[in-house]
Design a protein around this motif. Structure first.
Motif, PDB file in Angstrom:
ATOM      1  N   PRO A  96       0.841  -1.205   0.000  1.00 32.69           N
ATOM      2  CA  PRO A  96       0.000   0.000   0.000  1.00 32.69           C
ATOM      3  C   PRO A  96       0.873   1.251   0.000  1.00 32.69           C
ATOM      4  O   PRO A  96       2.068   1.186   0.310  1.00 32.69           O
ATOM      5  CB  PRO A  96      -0.796  -0.129   1.302  1.00 32.69           C
ATOM      6  N   LEU A  97       0.273   2.392  -0.359  1.00 33.98           N
ATOM      7  CA  LEU A  97       1.042   3.638  -0.343  1.00 33.98           C
ATOM      8  C   LEU A  97       1.599   3.906   1.050  1.00 33.98           C
ATOM      9  O   LEU A  97       2.691   4.459   1.195  1.00 33.98           O
ATOM     10  CB  LEU A  97       0.168   4.804  -0.801  1.00 33.98           C
ATOM     11  N   ALA A  98       0.861   3.498   2.068  1.00 36.87           N
ATOM     12  CA  ALA A  98       1.354   3.664   3.438  1.00 36.87           C
ATOM     13  C   ALA A  98       2.568   2.785   3.690  1.00 36.87           C
ATOM     14  O   ALA A  98       3.234   2.916   4.721  1.00 36.87           O
ATOM     15  CB  ALA A  98       0.255   3.334   4.449  1.00 36.87           C
ATOM     16  N   GLY A  99       2.866   1.889   2.755  1.00 34.65           N
ATOM     17  CA  GLY A  99       4.033   1.036   2.899  1.00 34.65           C
ATOM     18  C   GLY A  99       5.333   1.801   2.928  1.00 34.65           C
ATOM     19  O   GLY A  99       6.356   1.280   3.400  1.00 34.65           O
ATOM     20  N   MET A 100       5.328   3.034   2.416  1.00 35.00           N
ATOM     21  CA  MET A 100       6.534   3.861   2.521  1.00 35.00           C
ATOM     22  C   MET A 100       6.928   4.052   3.978  1.00 35.00           C
ATOM     23  O   MET A 100       8.111   4.209   4.295  1.00 35.00           O
ATOM     24  CB  MET A 100       6.299   5.215   1.857  1.00 35.00           C
ATOM     25  N   LEU A 101       5.928   4.000   4.871  1.00 35.53           N
ATOM     26  CA  LEU A 101       6.196   4.141   6.300  1.00 35.53           C
ATOM     27  C   LEU A 101       6.653   2.826   6.921  1.00 35.53           C
ATOM     28  O   LEU A 101       7.002   2.783   8.090  1.00 35.53           O
ATOM     29  CB  LEU A 101       4.939   4.653   7.005  1.00 35.53           C
ATOM     30  N   MET A 102       6.629   1.756   6.119  1.00 34.28           N
ATOM     31  CA  MET A 102       7.101   0.456   6.587  1.00 34.28           C
ATOM     32  C   MET A 102       8.544   0.201   6.165  1.00 34.28           C
ATOM     33  O   MET A 102       9.050  -0.922   6.322  1.00 34.28           O
ATOM     34  CB  MET A 102       6.203  -0.658   6.039  1.00 34.28           C
ATOM     35  N   MET A 103       9.194   1.201   5.603  1.00 33.69           N
ATOM     36  CA  MET A 103      10.540   1.015   5.085  1.00 33.69           C
ATOM     37  C   MET A 103      11.550   0.547   6.131  1.00 33.69           C
ATOM     38  O   MET A 103      12.464  -0.222   5.794  1.00 33.69           O
ATOM     39  CB  MET A 103      11.028   2.296   4.412  1.00 33.69           C
ATOM     40  N   PRO A 104      11.470   0.965   7.400  1.00 38.02           N
ATOM     41  CA  PRO A 104      12.424   0.401   8.373  1.00 38.02           C
ATOM     42  C   PRO A 104      12.385  -1.124   8.422  1.00 38.02           C
ATOM     43  O   PRO A 104      13.435  -1.777   8.438  1.00 38.02           O
ATOM     44  CB  PRO A 104      11.977   1.038   9.695  1.00 38.02           C
ATOM     45  N   ALA A 105      11.178  -1.712   8.417  1.00 38.88           N
ATOM     46  CA  ALA A 105      11.067  -3.173   8.437  1.00 38.88           C
ATOM     47  C   ALA A 105      11.548  -3.771   7.122  1.00 38.88           C
ATOM     48  O   ALA A 105      12.231  -4.799   7.098  1.00 38.88           O
ATOM     49  CB  ALA A 105       9.623  -3.592   8.713  1.00 38.88           C
ATOM     50  N   LEU A 106      11.216  -3.114   6.002  1.00 39.78           N
ATOM     51  CA  LEU A 106      11.646  -3.621   4.700  1.00 39.78           C
ATOM     52  C   LEU A 106      13.162  -3.534   4.547  1.00 39.78           C
ATOM     53  O   LEU A 106      13.794  -4.444   3.999  1.00 39.78           O
ATOM     54  CB  LEU A 106      10.957  -2.828   3.584  1.00 39.78           C
ATOM     55  N   SER A 107      13.742  -2.447   5.022  1.00 39.40           N
ATOM     56  CA  SER A 107      15.199  -2.301   4.956  1.00 39.40           C
ATOM     57  C   SER A 107      15.893  -3.365   5.810  1.00 39.40           C
ATOM     58  O   SER A 107      16.913  -3.936   5.413  1.00 39.40           O
ATOM     59  CB  SER A 107      15.614  -0.904   5.416  1.00 39.40           C
ATOM     60  N   ALA A 108      15.323  -3.629   6.975  1.00 36.66           N
ATOM     61  CA  ALA A 108      15.899  -4.659   7.839  1.00 36.66           C
ATOM     62  C   ALA A 108      15.806  -6.030   7.185  1.00 36.66           C
ATOM     63  O   ALA A 108      16.717  -6.858   7.306  1.00 36.66           O
ATOM     64  CB  ALA A 108      15.185  -4.661   9.198  1.00 36.66           C
ATOM     65  N   PHE A 109      14.703  -6.277   6.470  1.00 38.41           N
ATOM     66  CA  PHE A 109      14.563  -7.548   5.748  1.00 38.41           C
ATOM     67  C   PHE A 109      15.634  -7.684   4.669  1.00 38.41           C
ATOM     68  O   PHE A 109      16.228  -8.761   4.504  1.00 38.41           O
ATOM     69  CB  PHE A 109      13.173  -7.643   5.119  1.00 38.41           C
ATOM     70  N   MET A 110      15.905  -6.599   3.947  1.00 37.04           N
ATOM     71  CA  MET A 110      16.926  -6.643   2.903  1.00 37.04           C
ATOM     72  C   MET A 110      18.299  -6.945   3.479  1.00 37.04           C
ATOM     73  O   MET A 110      19.096  -7.676   2.873  1.00 37.04           O
ATOM     74  CB  MET A 110      16.935  -5.327   2.137  1.00 37.04           C
ATOM     75  N   ARG A 111      18.575  -6.399   4.654  1.00 36.60           N
ATOM     76  CA  ARG A 111      19.863  -6.688   5.288  1.00 36.60           C
ATOM     77  C   ARG A 111      19.926  -8.134   5.787  1.00 36.60           C
ATOM     78  O   ARG A 111      20.980  -8.767   5.739  1.00 36.60           O
ATOM     79  CB  ARG A 111      20.106  -5.715   6.445  1.00 36.60           C
ATOM     80  N   ALA A 112      18.796  -8.658   6.248  1.00 39.57           N
ATOM     81  CA  ALA A 112      18.779 -10.022   6.780  1.00 39.57           C
ATOM     82  C   ALA A 112      18.819 -11.071   5.669  1.00 39.57           C
ATOM     83  O   ALA A 112      19.344 -12.170   5.873  1.00 39.57           O
ATOM     84  CB  ALA A 112      17.531 -10.236   7.643  1.00 39.57           C
ATOM     85  N   TYR A 113      18.274 -10.725   4.481  1.00 41.34           N
ATOM     86  CA  TYR A 113      18.215 -11.681   3.369  1.00 41.34           C
ATOM     87  C   TYR A 113      18.781 -11.031   2.100  1.00 41.34           C
ATOM     88  O   TYR A 113      18.032 -10.697   1.170  1.00 41.34           O
ATOM     89  CB  TYR A 113      16.775 -12.147   3.137  1.00 41.34           C
ATOM     90  N   PRO A 114      20.073 -10.854   2.030  1.00 45.25           N
ATOM     91  CA  PRO A 114      20.681 -10.147   0.897  1.00 45.25           C
ATOM     92  C   PRO A 114      20.531 -10.874  -0.438  1.00 45.25           C
ATOM     93  O   PRO A 114      20.682 -10.248  -1.496  1.00 45.25           O
ATOM     94  CB  PRO A 114      22.157 -10.045   1.301  1.00 45.25           C
ATOM     95  N   GLU A 115      20.210 -12.171  -0.422  1.00 45.62           N
ATOM     96  CA  GLU A 115      20.083 -12.906  -1.679  1.00 45.62           C
ATOM     97  C   GLU A 115      18.668 -12.867  -2.245  1.00 45.62           C
ATOM     98  O   GLU A 115      18.402 -13.421  -3.309  1.00 45.62           O
ATOM     99  CB  GLU A 115      20.521 -14.357  -1.483  1.00 45.62           C
ATOM    100  N   ILE A 116      17.751 -12.209  -1.546  1.00 49.82           N
ATOM    101  CA  ILE A 116      16.393 -12.009  -2.067  1.00 49.82           C
ATOM    102  C   ILE A 116      16.313 -10.618  -2.697  1.00 49.82           C
ATOM    103  O   ILE A 116      16.635  -9.624  -2.061  1.00 49.82           O
ATOM    104  CB  ILE A 116      15.341 -12.152  -0.955  1.00 49.82           C
ATOM    105  N   GLU A 117      15.886 -10.557  -3.959  1.00 45.93           N
ATOM    106  CA  GLU A 117      15.751  -9.295  -4.672  1.00 45.93           C
ATOM    107  C   GLU A 117      14.303  -8.807  -4.538  1.00 45.93           C
ATOM    108  O   GLU A 117      13.394  -9.395  -5.120  1.00 45.93           O
ATOM    109  CB  GLU A 117      16.099  -9.475  -6.153  1.00 45.93           C
ATOM    110  N   LEU A 118      14.107  -7.745  -3.782  1.00 45.48           N
ATOM    111  CA  LEU A 118      12.758  -7.209  -3.586  1.00 45.48           C
ATOM    112  C   LEU A 118      12.355  -6.350  -4.776  1.00 45.48           C
ATOM    113  O   LEU A 118      13.069  -5.436  -5.172  1.00 45.48           O
ATOM    114  CB  LEU A 118      12.691  -6.371  -2.309  1.00 45.48           C
ATOM    115  N   ASP A 119      11.187  -6.643  -5.325  1.00 39.41           N
ATOM    116  CA  ASP A 119      10.584  -5.827  -6.382  1.00 39.41           C
ATOM    117  C   ASP A 119       9.265  -5.318  -5.813  1.00 39.41           C
ATOM    118  O   ASP A 119       8.262  -6.042  -5.780  1.00 39.41           O
ATOM    119  CB  ASP A 119      10.362  -6.680  -7.630  1.00 39.41           C
TER     120      ASP A 119
END
Length: 295
Positions: A99-122
């Motif tokens: 959702p557009l409000a997902g921009m406010l979820m970026m801390p969790a998404l950024s942490a996920f990217m650091r925890a799983y560097p081999e997953i490419e988020l689109d």
């Protein structure tokens, strides 16, 4: 094994209700899908679809056959994924509609990217009603009720709407003590991107929901500008608690009328029910459920 191609064509056509969309997903023409389904019907001796110039719908026999085919492909996918899990960490592209409000979820998404560097988020940020299957998403994150029986769901976390304002604004204009007091305040509203309607404020007195004609000092279709306006002392806004947690913690915003606002929302992760949960999707679901709305 030679039957899997026609079976896959049938399943994709049944799920999308379109030979054209099924062909697009499988990288072949719509006529190729139609011919594959026709050969399958001839071999089985039953009609699987009712066809018209615009749509296709499953016959009762087709609906029964679809469920059995889904189980077949789920078992094949499960076997493949069981082997792939022995090859190391979850990996690959994961396409998620947020959702557009997902921009406010970026801390969790950024942490996920650091925890799983081999997953490419689109990630696709939009409040429009996306078709997970037709548009090729692995999953979507949305609030609200589930109305698509083709989807599985997992709860990610709850949130509440709060009425908030800056301390200096409330010092100038006064703190509203009753919902009716909002009529004399600057009210900052959120407009739904899908319907164009204003999001109602969850005002109650006891168990009675109140419908008050509130001033519309500003109307915005995304949440971030409302947060900024409220922080700047331009009025009172109705915002989800997770979006203003930092501002409430540091005192930039304070809540008002807590005893008259009653709301609880739920964010869910949705994905196609016919699809086995891949390691990358399972990792995303587990991580977001634990980290999206930390206590």
């Amino acid at each position: 094994m030679d039957s899997l191609g026609p079976l896959n064509a049938f399943v994709q056509a049944a799920q999308t209700r379109s030979f054209t969309v099924a062909g697009r997903q499988l990288g072949v023409s719509s006529s190729a899908i139609g011919k594959a389904v026709a050969r399958l019907e001839e071999r089985l001796g039953v009609r699987l679809f009712h066809r018209s110039t615009r749509t296709i719908t499953l016959t009762p026999e087709g609906a029964l056959f679809l469920e059995r085919c889904r189980r077949i492909f789920a078992e094949i996918e499960a076997a493949e994924l069981e082997l792939s899990q022995t090859q190391g960490a979850p990996r690959g592209k994961l396409r998620v509609s947020m959702p557009l409000a997902g921009m406010l979820m970026m801390p969790a998404l950024s942490a996920f990217m650091r925890a799983y560097p081999e997953i490419e988020l689109d990630l696709d940020f939009s409040d429009r009603l996306v078709d997970v299957i037709e548009e090729g998403f692995d999953a979507v994150v949305r609030a609200g009720e589930i109305r698509d029986s083709r989807l599985m769901a997992r709860a990610l976390g709850t949130f509440r709407l709060k009425l908030v304002g800056a301390p200096d604004y409330l010092a100038r204009r006064g703190i509203p003590r009753r919902p009716e007091d909002l009529r004399s305040h600057a009210c900052l509203h959120h407009r739904y991107a899908t319907s164009g309607k204003l999001e109602p404020w969850p005002l109650r007195r006891g168990r009675k929901q109140l419908e008050i004609d509130l001033p519309t000092t500003a109307v915005v279709n995304t949440i971030e500008p409302l947060i900024h306006m409220a922080e700047q002392g331009l009025g009172i806004a109705c915002l989800p608690d997770f979006a203003v947690r930092r501002q409430l913690d540091d005192g930039a915003l304070v809540t008002v009328l807590d005893g008259h606002t009653h709301h609880a929302g739920l964010f869910r992760l949705l994905w196609p029910s016919s699809r086995y949960v891949s390691p990358k999707l399972r990792a995303f679901a587990d991580f977001m459920a634990q980290n999206l709305f930390p206590a």
